[in-house]
Write an enzyme that holds these catalytic residues in place. Structure first.
Site, PDB file in Angstrom:
ATOM      1  N   TYR A  73       1.631  -2.981   2.593  1.00 58.69           N
ATOM      2  CA  TYR A  73       0.677  -4.068   2.389  1.00 58.69           C
ATOM      3  C   TYR A  73       0.433  -4.868   3.662  1.00 58.69           C
ATOM      4  O   TYR A  73       0.263  -6.078   3.626  1.00 58.69           O
ATOM      5  CB  TYR A  73       1.138  -4.980   1.241  1.00 58.69           C
ATOM      6  CG  TYR A  73       1.298  -4.218  -0.044  1.00 58.69           C
ATOM      7  CD1 TYR A  73       0.187  -3.707  -0.712  1.00 58.69           C
ATOM      8  CD2 TYR A  73       2.554  -3.949  -0.556  1.00 58.69           C
ATOM      9  CE1 TYR A  73       0.325  -2.976  -1.880  1.00 58.69           C
ATOM     10  CE2 TYR A  73       2.713  -3.211  -1.719  1.00 58.69           C
ATOM     11  CZ  TYR A  73       1.593  -2.729  -2.379  1.00 58.69           C
ATOM     12  OH  TYR A  73       1.737  -1.989  -3.526  1.00 58.69           O
ATOM     13  N   TYR A 120       0.758 -14.678  -0.018  1.00 52.76           N
ATOM     14  CA  TYR A 120       1.849 -14.849  -0.977  1.00 52.76           C
ATOM     15  C   TYR A 120       2.944 -15.799  -0.492  1.00 52.76           C
ATOM     16  O   TYR A 120       3.975 -15.907  -1.147  1.00 52.76           O
ATOM     17  CB  TYR A 120       2.514 -13.497  -1.267  1.00 52.76           C
ATOM     18  CG  TYR A 120       1.599 -12.375  -1.640  1.00 52.76           C
ATOM     19  CD1 TYR A 120       0.757 -12.460  -2.737  1.00 52.76           C
ATOM     20  CD2 TYR A 120       1.580 -11.191  -0.899  1.00 52.76           C
ATOM     21  CE1 TYR A 120      -0.077 -11.414  -3.087  1.00 52.76           C
ATOM     22  CE2 TYR A 120       0.751 -10.135  -1.242  1.00 52.76           C
ATOM     23  CZ  TYR A 120      -0.082 -10.255  -2.334  1.00 52.76           C
ATOM     24  OH  TYR A 120      -0.908  -9.221  -2.676  1.00 52.76           O
ATOM     25  N   CYS A 128      -8.397 -18.885  13.424  1.00 50.33           N
ATOM     26  CA  CYS A 128      -8.736 -20.298  13.198  1.00 50.33           C
ATOM     27  C   CYS A 128      -8.518 -20.706  11.747  1.00 50.33           C
ATOM     28  O   CYS A 128      -9.462 -21.078  11.034  1.00 50.33           O
ATOM     29  CB  CYS A 128     -10.166 -20.560  13.626  1.00 50.33           C
ATOM     30  SG  CYS A 128     -10.422 -20.304  15.394  1.00 50.33           S
ATOM     31  N   GLU A 163       5.928   5.560  -9.865  1.00 51.69           N
ATOM     32  CA  GLU A 163       4.874   5.283  -8.895  1.00 51.69           C
ATOM     33  C   GLU A 163       5.345   4.300  -7.808  1.00 51.69           C
ATOM     34  O   GLU A 163       4.784   3.222  -7.651  1.00 51.69           O
ATOM     35  CB  GLU A 163       3.653   4.691  -9.616  1.00 51.69           C
ATOM     36  CG  GLU A 163       3.117   5.539 -10.753  1.00 51.69           C
ATOM     37  CD  GLU A 163       2.211   4.738 -11.682  1.00 51.69           C
ATOM     38  OE1 GLU A 163       1.909   3.566 -11.368  1.00 51.69           O
ATOM     39  OE2 GLU A 163       1.821   5.265 -12.728  1.00 51.69           O
ATOM     40  N   PRO A 164       6.366   4.628  -7.042  1.00 59.48           N
ATOM     41  CA  PRO A 164       6.827   3.702  -6.003  1.00 59.48           C
ATOM     42  C   PRO A 164       5.875   3.660  -4.823  1.00 59.48           C
ATOM     43  O   PRO A 164       5.256   4.654  -4.450  1.00 59.48           O
ATOM     44  CB  PRO A 164       8.182   4.302  -5.594  1.00 59.48           C
ATOM     45  CG  PRO A 164       8.015   5.767  -5.837  1.00 59.48           C
ATOM     46  CD  PRO A 164       7.141   5.885  -7.053  1.00 59.48           C
ATOM     47  N   GLY A 165       5.748   2.485  -4.235  1.00 60.49           N
ATOM     48  CA  GLY A 165       4.952   2.332  -3.026  1.00 60.49           C
ATOM     49  C   GLY A 165       5.746   1.599  -1.970  1.00 60.49           C
ATOM     50  O   GLY A 165       6.292   2.186  -1.039  1.00 60.49           O
ATOM     51  N   ARG A 166       5.868   0.276  -2.144  1.00 55.17           N
ATOM     52  CA  ARG A 166       6.582  -0.575  -1.196  1.00 55.17           C
ATOM     53  C   ARG A 166       7.990  -0.064  -0.908  1.00 55.17           C
ATOM     54  O   ARG A 166       8.449  -0.072   0.237  1.00 55.17           O
ATOM     55  CB  ARG A 166       6.656  -1.990  -1.771  1.00 55.17           C
ATOM     56  CG  ARG A 166       7.313  -3.003  -0.873  1.00 55.17           C
ATOM     57  CD  ARG A 166       7.710  -4.268  -1.652  1.00 55.17           C
ATOM     58  NE  ARG A 166       6.694  -4.733  -2.557  1.00 55.17           N
ATOM     59  CZ  ARG A 166       5.781  -5.650  -2.271  1.00 55.17           C
ATOM     60  NH1 ARG A 166       5.773  -6.212  -1.086  1.00 55.17           N
ATOM     61  NH2 ARG A 166       4.889  -6.029  -3.170  1.00 55.17           N
ATOM     62  N   GLY A 206       7.096  -0.613  -8.461  1.00 56.49           N
ATOM     63  CA  GLY A 206       7.389  -2.026  -8.326  1.00 56.49           C
ATOM     64  C   GLY A 206       8.752  -2.391  -7.793  1.00 56.49           C
ATOM     65  O   GLY A 206       9.053  -3.580  -7.621  1.00 56.49           O
ATOM     66  N   ARG A 222       0.375 -10.803   4.191  1.00 54.57           N
ATOM     67  CA  ARG A 222       1.273 -11.231   3.119  1.00 54.57           C
ATOM     68  C   ARG A 222       1.728 -12.686   3.233  1.00 54.57           C
ATOM     69  O   ARG A 222       1.761 -13.393   2.219  1.00 54.57           O
ATOM     70  CB  ARG A 222       2.495 -10.303   3.033  1.00 54.57           C
ATOM     71  CG  ARG A 222       2.156  -8.881   2.618  1.00 54.57           C
ATOM     72  CD  ARG A 222       3.404  -8.040   2.402  1.00 54.57           C
ATOM     73  NE  ARG A 222       4.156  -8.493   1.238  1.00 54.57           N
ATOM     74  CZ  ARG A 222       5.290  -9.186   1.303  1.00 54.57           C
ATOM     75  NH1 ARG A 222       5.826  -9.512   2.479  1.00 54.57           N
ATOM     76  NH2 ARG A 222       5.913  -9.542   0.198  1.00 54.57           N
TER      77      ARG A 222
END
Length: 434
Positions: free
Chosen positions: A391, A336, A363, A293-296, A256, A332
């Site tokens: 993402y 968001y 559209c 558990e890093p991702g971004r 996170g 994104r």
């Protein structure tokens, strides 16, 4: 003024030696490769990633884990392209997966199955069977009902499934509500008050083997405090669980950690872990195996999306820069209201700056990539949407029957095509006319 480029992204502007366009400014490069040249050779939209940026981000975690029994498990939902997974597998990482498809991808990319942890609230029986057959390292279980099903399946094939229970610590990560996962109202994990009883239940299941505890409170977190609060609550639980005679072998603190999208200043991974280890050591758990558990934070700033300016459309209230990338490529902003820096790959020096919304051809009024951006561009110019490594491609779709973009992985001065551009016939390959 030079555009702001995220630190650690491996992006930089270089002045071309033999430019045919004297009015053009310096060209944006990723590592040693011109993004203008890549757009011309491979067309747009185009995702381009820096291998060096990924490994530099990973190095901050490994520096924080120096001398520790620790494992970085890349959260592959951020970007699951095979070559990206291969980079992390070859660097010794494990993987955090949330589906049977991600398990198959991780193994295809060379992952060690014993370094794979399976998260998610809705694992199916087929996925559990698949993961047990592969010999994964741990299931992060999120409910008693899931414990029952996993226990039944493991007993049926003569195995004991390694499990960790995901704790919901009711800690506010102070992030977008869609990516906050550690509050009572979220669907994730087992409530703090119910955790000890859940561990006693799991320990009594003959098809299960308790190995750890897990906590993940959200994504794009830019402050150390929520991590420290969650760690305190999780370590309290470990003490309470072990008084029941149940051994906890590893502590999984989730991921996170945020990145720099709009001048954000999240802590560096090594600084975050220095603070966490100070707490872990003080509580007497410094010798336990630690997982994260890093991702971004590993891939986000390593990628850009290149897109061509199709039209400039002035209006009474808004000016629009219409490009060939859209919400199906970069979801994104639509999902968001997220910010991505947008810069010209080769800024024009002889035209003024105009404030414009950068929008795509889909559209939907929600098909925008950036609001109120000051740009000096003309039709045919190439823009780079920054911090697009996480993402974006993993959430891309075929909305409006748009083909998914090609992907390039840059390694120093070499550009590898790691995904061919999708063709329309690829989209309907599994469909049938009446």
């Amino acid at each position: 003024m030079s555009p702001r480029l995220p630190q650690g992204s491996q992006l930089h502007y270089l002045t071309p030696r033999d430019s045919e366009l004297p009015q053009a400014g310096p060209e944006l490069h990723l590592e040693g490769v011109s993004l203008q040249a890549l757009a011309q050779a491979h067309h747009t939209p185009l995702f381009v990633y820096s291998k060096a940026a990924m490994l530099e981000a990973l190095a901050a975690y490994t520096a924080g884990f120096a001398g520790r029994n620790a494992l970085v498990c890349y959260a592959m939902k951020a970007n699951s392209s095979l070559a990206v997974l291969q980079v992390f597998a070859q660097a010794g990482c494990g993987f955090d997966i949330v589906s049977g498809g991600e398990l198959a991808r991780a193994l295809k990319a060379g992952a060690d199955p014993e370094k794979i942890i399976f998260s998610g609230v809705g694992k199916t029986r087929a996925e559990m069977t698949q993961a047990l057959g592969a010999g994964i390292g741990c299931f992060n279980v999120e409910s008693l009902a899931e414990l029952d099903v996993l226990n039944e399946i493991a007993l049926g094939i003569g195995q004991r499934a390694p499990v960790s229970l995901r704790v919901n610590p009711d800690v506010d990560a102070k992030t977008h509500p869609y990516i906050s996962t550690g509050l009572k109202g979220n669907k994730f994990g087992i409530g703090h008050a119910d955790v000890v009883a859940a561990y006693e239940y799991a320990a009594a299941c003959k098809g299960l083997r308790v190995v750890g505890i897990d906590c993940h409170i959200g994504s794009q977190i830019v402050d150390t405090a929520p991590y420290l609060d969650a760690a305190d609550r999780m370590l309290d639980l470990v003490e309470a669980i072990e008084t029941k005679g149940i051994s906890i072998q590893h502590l999984d603190f989730g991921g996170g950690l945020g990145i720099d999208y709009a001048g954000d200043t999240p802590p560096k991974a090594n600084a975050l872990w220095a603070a966490l280890f100070e707490k872990i050591d003080a509580r007497g758990f410094g010798e336990r195996k630690i997982l994260t558990e890093p991702g971004r934070s590993l891939v986000g700033n390593a990628g850009v999306c290149l897109t061509e300016v199709l039209y400039l459309k002035p209006g009474e209230q808004k000016n629009f820069c219409i490009v060939d990338a859209a919400m199906n490529d970069l979801p994104r902003p639509a999902m968001y209201q997220a910010f991505h820096e947008i810069v010209a790959v080769q800024p024009k020096l002889d035209i003024g700056t105009t404030t414009m919304d950068v929008v795509g051809p889909v559209c939907e009024s929600g098909d925008w990539l950036g609001r109120d951006r000051d740009l000096s561009v003309e039709a045919g110019d190439i823009l780079a949407v920054l911090s697009a490594g996480a993402y974006s491609m993993s959430m891309a779709s075929n909305y409006n029957t748009r083909n998914r973009a090609a992907e390039i992985l840059v390694d120093a001065e070499v550009a590898h095509v790691i995904r061919e551009r999708e063709r329309t016939q690829d989209q309907w390959r599994s469909e049938h006319l009446l």
